[in-house]
Design an enzyme around this catalytic site. Sequence first.
Site, PDB file in Angstrom:
ATOM      1  N   ASP A  67     -13.008 -10.300  10.320  1.00 29.50           N
ATOM      2  CA  ASP A  67     -13.128 -11.545   9.562  1.00 29.50           C
ATOM      3  C   ASP A  67     -12.738 -12.762  10.392  1.00 29.50           C
ATOM      4  OD1 ASP A  67     -10.444 -10.780   9.649  1.00 29.50           O
ATOM      5  OD2 ASP A  67     -10.377 -10.242   7.539  1.00 29.50           O
ATOM      6  N   ASN A 135      -2.014  -7.314  -1.926  1.00 35.59           N
ATOM      7  CA  ASN A 135      -2.813  -7.100  -3.141  1.00 35.59           C
ATOM      8  C   ASN A 135      -3.867  -6.016  -2.948  1.00 35.59           C
ATOM      9  OD1 ASN A 135      -4.671  -8.337  -1.486  1.00 35.59           O
ATOM     10  ND2 ASN A 135      -5.012 -10.129  -2.790  1.00 35.59           N
ATOM     11  N   HIS A 137      -6.087  -5.890  -0.422  1.00 33.31           N
ATOM     12  CA  HIS A 137      -7.337  -6.259   0.248  1.00 33.31           C
ATOM     13  C   HIS A 137      -7.458  -5.569   1.604  1.00 33.31           C
ATOM     14  CE1 HIS A 137      -5.521 -10.158   2.216  1.00 33.31           C
ATOM     15  NE2 HIS A 137      -5.457  -9.167   3.061  1.00 33.31           N
ATOM     16  N   GLU A 142     -11.065  -9.168  -1.511  1.00 34.10           N
ATOM     17  CA  GLU A 142      -9.983  -9.327  -2.467  1.00 34.10           C
ATOM     18  C   GLU A 142     -10.227  -8.441  -3.696  1.00 34.10           C
ATOM     19  OE1 GLU A 142      -7.524 -10.781  -1.338  1.00 34.10           O
ATOM     20  OE2 GLU A 142      -7.905 -12.744  -0.467  1.00 34.10           O
TER      21      GLU A 142
HETATM   22  C1  F6R Z   1      -7.026  -9.229   9.133  1.00 31.86           C
HETATM   23  C2  F6R Z   1      -7.391  -8.815   7.795  1.00 31.86           C
HETATM   24  C3  F6R Z   1      -6.409  -8.649   6.692  1.00 31.86           C
HETATM   25  C4  F6R Z   1      -5.025  -8.183   7.140  1.00 31.86           C
HETATM   26  C5  F6R Z   1      -4.077  -8.102   5.959  1.00 31.86           C
HETATM   27  C6  F6R Z   1      -2.681  -7.714   6.375  1.00 31.86           C
HETATM   28  O1  F6R Z   1      -8.143  -9.299   9.990  1.00 31.86           O
HETATM   29  O2  F6R Z   1      -8.545  -8.628   7.554  1.00 31.86           O
HETATM   30  O3  F6R Z   1      -6.920  -7.737   5.747  1.00 31.86           O
HETATM   31  O4  F6R Z   1      -5.144  -6.937   7.758  1.00 31.86           O
HETATM   32  O5  F6R Z   1      -4.041  -9.340   5.309  1.00 31.86           O
HETATM   33  O6  F6R Z   1      -2.139  -8.733   7.161  1.00 31.86           O
HETATM   34  P1  F6R Z   1      -0.739  -8.574   7.915  1.00 31.86           P
HETATM   35  O7  F6R Z   1      -0.963  -7.544   8.966  1.00 31.86           O
HETATM   36  O8  F6R Z   1      -0.476  -9.927   8.518  1.00 31.86           O
HETATM   37  O9  F6R Z   1       0.240  -8.158   6.912  1.00 31.86           O
END
Ligand code: F6R
Length: 242
Positions: A67, A135, A137, A142
């Site tokens: 992303d 959450n 995701h 989401e």
């Molecule tokens: C990152 C992504 C997100 C993260 C998730 C966890 O490219 O797509 O899904 O993997 O938000 O983020 P952290 O590792 O910062 O807790």
Amino acid sequence: MKVIKVKNYEELSATASEVIAELMKEKNDAILGLATGSTPIGLYKNLIKKYENKEISFQNIRSYNLDEYCELPREHKESYYTFMHRNLFDHVDMKEENINIPSSVGSDLNKLAKEYNDKLNSVKVDLQVLGIGGNGHIGFNEPGTSFDQETFIVELAEKTRQDNARFFNSIDEVPHHAITMGIKNIMNAKQILLLASGAGKQEAVKNLIEGPITEKFPASVLKKHGNVIVIIDEEAGKLLTK
Ligand code: F6R
């Protein structure tokens, strides 16, 4: 889903790097799906060490990132393009032309999403690295996102913006939109490696491992994939009953 429980973040990062290094040794032109966020930083540090020790090479590796934020130029210090270069690509022999990160700056964002989706559909990712949102995701899919979703422009959940505000001066600076691989793209990978560390992921890990498969909790879709490794540390696994 194979779950590996390790002691702490250091062990989690080392274990994850072993899985990826093994693949890279077996297949020197592997296609990696990569993630940003705090979680994979230790994994990338370990991969850099292995490259420096001449254990692995990125010479023929191709990568596709999950992303990218919209509303941020590539050169912004929090863009995922900059993140990936700072934390991995600038330190290894990865060829710039083999790096694929969704482009999110332009007037027609849906067209950019379609272009990235077409790129993804022209390859088979060997191993997709994932973190998990508080959450549930994965990528920026989401809660409520269809399991059939392909690459799209998403409005970030308020929880996600709050979680990511730590990287910005204030929450007002956190983008409201991102371009993300859809769940369908993620599920298309041959193998998936999900990492979760720390107390902030306890609920998410419990739902992932012990909860039902539901679009309300996007990561639960991974139970339908035949080749998933989940690595968690003790802190993240504290609410597990099994
Ligand atoms: C990152 C992504 C997100 C993260 C998730 C966890 O490219 O797509 O899904 O993997 O938000 O983020 P952290 O590792 O910062 O807790």
